[in-house]
Write a protein that holds these residues in place. Structure first.
Motif, mmCIF file in Angstrom:
data_model
loop_
_atom_site.group_PDB
_atom_site.id
_atom_site.type_symbol
_atom_site.label_atom_id
_atom_site.label_comp_id
_atom_site.label_asym_id
_atom_site.label_seq_id
_atom_site.Cartn_x
_atom_site.Cartn_y
_atom_site.Cartn_z
ATOM 1 N N PRO A 132 -23.512 -41.799 -53.451
ATOM 2 C CA PRO A 132 -24.742 -42.188 -52.749
ATOM 3 C C PRO A 132 -25.319 -43.506 -53.275
ATOM 4 O O PRO A 132 -25.173 -43.803 -54.457
ATOM 5 N N PRO A 133 -25.971 -44.286 -52.403
ATOM 6 C CA PRO A 133 -26.657 -45.487 -52.867
ATOM 7 C C PRO A 133 -27.812 -45.079 -53.783
ATOM 8 O O PRO A 133 -28.266 -43.943 -53.677
ATOM 9 N N PRO A 134 -28.271 -45.955 -54.659
ATOM 10 C CA PRO A 134 -27.907 -47.374 -54.801
ATOM 11 C C PRO A 134 -26.734 -47.608 -55.754
ATOM 12 O O PRO A 134 -26.475 -48.745 -56.113
ATOM 13 N N GLU A 184 -32.493 -59.668 -53.813
ATOM 14 C CA GLU A 184 -31.522 -59.002 -52.922
ATOM 15 C C GLU A 184 -30.249 -58.598 -53.677
ATOM 16 O O GLU A 184 -29.446 -57.825 -53.174
ATOM 17 N N ASP A 185 -30.049 -59.162 -54.897
ATOM 18 C CA ASP A 185 -28.872 -58.774 -55.699
ATOM 19 C C ASP A 185 -29.038 -57.336 -56.175
ATOM 20 O O ASP A 185 -30.161 -56.868 -56.365
ATOM 21 N N THR A 186 -27.898 -56.664 -56.390
ATOM 22 C CA THR A 186 -27.952 -55.304 -56.937
ATOM 23 C C THR A 186 -28.406 -55.381 -58.393
ATOM 24 O O THR A 186 -27.894 -56.200 -59.154
ATOM 25 N N GLY A 187 -29.359 -54.550 -58.769
ATOM 26 C CA GLY A 187 -29.811 -54.531 -60.167
ATOM 27 C C GLY A 187 -28.710 -53.965 -61.055
ATOM 28 O O GLY A 187 -27.986 -53.057 -60.645
ATOM 29 N N HIS A 188 -28.607 -54.514 -62.278
ATOM 30 C CA HIS A 188 -27.517 -54.064 -63.151
ATOM 31 C C HIS A 188 -27.591 -52.585 -63.496
ATOM 32 O O HIS A 188 -26.582 -51.983 -63.852
ATOM 33 N N GLU A 189 -28.777 -51.989 -63.378
ATOM 34 C CA GLU A 189 -28.877 -50.557 -63.726
ATOM 35 C C GLU A 189 -28.100 -49.679 -62.744
ATOM 36 O O GLU A 189 -27.895 -48.500 -63.001
ATOM 37 N N HIS A 190 -27.645 -50.272 -61.615
ATOM 38 C CA HIS A 190 -26.856 -49.479 -60.673
ATOM 39 C C HIS A 190 -25.418 -49.985 -60.516
ATOM 40 O O HIS A 190 -24.664 -49.462 -59.713
ATOM 41 N N ILE A 191 -25.059 -51.015 -61.277
ATOM 42 C CA ILE A 191 -23.704 -51.573 -61.147
ATOM 43 C C ILE A 191 -22.755 -50.835 -62.098
ATOM 44 O O ILE A 191 -22.809 -51.017 -63.320
ATOM 45 N N LEU A 192 -21.910 -50.006 -61.510
ATOM 46 C CA LEU A 192 -20.946 -49.241 -62.312
ATOM 47 C C LEU A 192 -19.514 -49.699 -62.006
ATOM 48 O O LEU A 192 -18.560 -49.026 -62.355
ATOM 49 N N SER A 193 -19.381 -50.816 -61.314
ATOM 50 C CA SER A 193 -18.069 -51.236 -60.810
ATOM 51 C C SER A 193 -17.615 -52.561 -61.399
ATOM 52 O O SER A 193 -16.553 -53.050 -61.048
ATOM 53 N N SER A 194 -18.408 -53.138 -62.263
ATOM 54 C CA SER A 194 -18.157 -54.515 -62.684
ATOM 55 C C SER A 194 -17.571 -54.586 -64.083
ATOM 56 O O SER A 194 -17.890 -53.764 -64.940
ATOM 57 N N MET A 195 -16.740 -55.606 -64.315
ATOM 58 C CA MET A 195 -16.231 -55.855 -65.666
ATOM 59 C C MET A 195 -17.051 -56.945 -66.350
ATOM 60 O O MET A 195 -16.727 -57.388 -67.446
ATOM 61 N N CYS A 196 -18.103 -57.402 -65.664
ATOM 62 C CA CYS A 196 -19.037 -58.323 -66.299
ATOM 63 C C CYS A 196 -20.305 -57.543 -66.611
ATOM 64 O O CYS A 196 -20.501 -56.439 -66.124
ATOM 65 N N THR A 197 -21.165 -58.139 -67.429
ATOM 66 C CA THR A 197 -22.358 -57.417 -67.833
ATOM 67 C C THR A 197 -23.523 -58.385 -68.004
ATOM 68 O O THR A 197 -23.353 -59.590 -67.819
ATOM 69 N N VAL A 198 -24.679 -57.869 -68.339
ATOM 70 C CA VAL A 198 -25.820 -58.734 -68.611
ATOM 71 C C VAL A 198 -25.491 -59.479 -69.909
ATOM 72 O O VAL A 198 -25.121 -58.846 -70.896
#
Ligand code: 0PR
Length: 366
Positions: free
Chosen positions: A328-330, A21-35
């Motif tokens: 648009p999502p995701p 249910e977590d957002t996959g990192h390939e769509h996270i453009l808002s975070s200052m953390c990373t994989v």
């Protein structure tokens, strides 16, 4: 709590479904953390049960924390700097203000911060009963240095500059602030939680560290651009003598005093942070940072080709745009307090992800 436990299979099937249910990192453009870097994950796993809160029991781990601080002290041009690992920028900023406060006898001391300061400073001032004075920004979203003198008075215990602002990726005029702090003998804290793992590796030199006269302390977060595991921050101090200013007695531990905020402190993310830096070296870090900066420039050029203008040209890999379009999502993007679209080009945001995002925006709006 259940009377009879689940089987391992039942349990992990439940946990995996939640993880899904977590957002996959390939769509996270808002975070200052990373994989986390694979090297960080591997090092983390080796040190799971270590506790830096009782360092005498984990002397090997404690020596790795000291090594990490040494690597950062070198990187920030002051090998004699000391410091310790924290849980991240919030804790580092709280501790920096605690140290600054310890140098003043005034009960109504104040702290001067730029309007761009992270909300952790609000928490820190709240906890420490410090008055927070906010300096407006200039048209490039950097602290307006001309406004600082008027805000400072005899009860100012700390001046704060940001090296890589959360919202716009800008670096404040650190040398100018250092000069003011030096002249007035004010503790000067640089929040490089984000920029501290970017700026040393850029081709262009943007002064922000102990090479700048007057800088008293630096916060840097390996769990952001250092690609370490969460939680991983560090606080560095120019004057090793000051570290004990926050010490309390810890009679039954293996050390008799503790200057950190946390008691129990995980060794795993600290070792992971060191492991990434040792494995990649300056060249490896520079390559990753250059990739992030290149993607930031490509994103800006792509958005501008659609008529969506940048707000500023950022010093680090945070791109902001003047637009109120709905993304648009995701895709997960964020907005600054002023409503500007904000995208952080972290290491997991590969070139192909930027191209896919631009393609989507083009399909929707161009
Ligand atoms: N200083 C600066 C300049 C920061 O950007 C941040 C956090 C902090 C201090 C506080 O650091 P910790 O959150 O480690 O205590 N900047 C991001 C923010 O608050 C953190 C973040 C990371 C937020 C990932 C969201 C996210 O998905 O926006």
């Amino acid at each position: 709590m259940r009377n009879k436990g689940l089987t391992e299979e039942e349990l992990f099937s439940f946990l995996s479904s939640k993880r899904g249910e977590d957002t996959g990192h390939e769509h996270i453009l808002s975070s200052m953390c990373t994989v986390p870097h694979p090297i960080a994950a591997r090092a983390h796993g080796l040190f799971l049960e270590t506790n830096l809160g009782d360092p005498g029991l984990f002397q090997g781990t404690a020596s790795l924390e000291a090594l990490l601080i040494g690597v950062l002290a070198d990187l920030y041009h002051h090998p004699a700097a000391c410091g310790y690992a924290t849980s991240g920028g919030t804790e580092s900023n709280i501790q920096a203000l605690r140290l600054a406060k310890s140098r003043t006898q005034y009960r109504d001391a104040n702290v001067v911060v730029p309007e761009s300061a992270h909300f952790s400073f609000k928490k820190a001032c709240d906890i420490l009963c410090l008055d927070m004075r906010v300096i407006p920004l200039d048209d490039q979203f950097r602290l307006d240095i001309g406004k600082v003198d008027d805000a400072i008075d005899d009860h100012t215990c700390c001046l704060v500059g940001i090296a890589g602002t959360t919202e716009y990726g800008m670096v404040d005029p650190i040398p100018g602030l250092g000069a003011i702090a030096g002249e007035r003998d004010i503790f000067f804290h640089v929040d490089a939680a984000f920029g501290g793992m970017v700026l040393p590796f850029l081709e262009e030199t943007i002064p922000f560290d102990f090479a700048v006269k007057g800088v008293s302390s630096i916060a840097v977060d390996p769990h952001k651009m250092g690609m370490s595991t969460i939680p991983s921050g560090c606080l560095l101090l120019r004057d090793p003598g000051l570290i004990c200013a926050t010490s309390v007695d810890t009679p039954y531990l293996t050390v008799k005093q503790e200057f950190t905020l946390s008691g129990t402190r995980p060794g795993a993310p600290v070792v992971a942070a060191l492991a990434v830096l040792e494995y990649l070296g300056r060249e490896g870090m520079a390559a990753i940072v250059e990739g992030c900066m290149k993607n930031t420039r490509r994103l800006i050029a792509g958005m501008e080709s659609y008529g969506i203008p940048r707000v500023v040209t950022p010093d680090v890999n945070v791109a902001t745009f003047r637009t109120d379009i709905t993304i648009p999502p995701p895709w997960q993007v964020s907005r600054t307090r002023q409503g500007h679209l904000r995208i952080v080009c972290m290491p997991h945001v590969h070139k192909s992800i930027i191209e896919a995002f631009l393609q989507d925006i083009g399909d929707y709006y161009a």
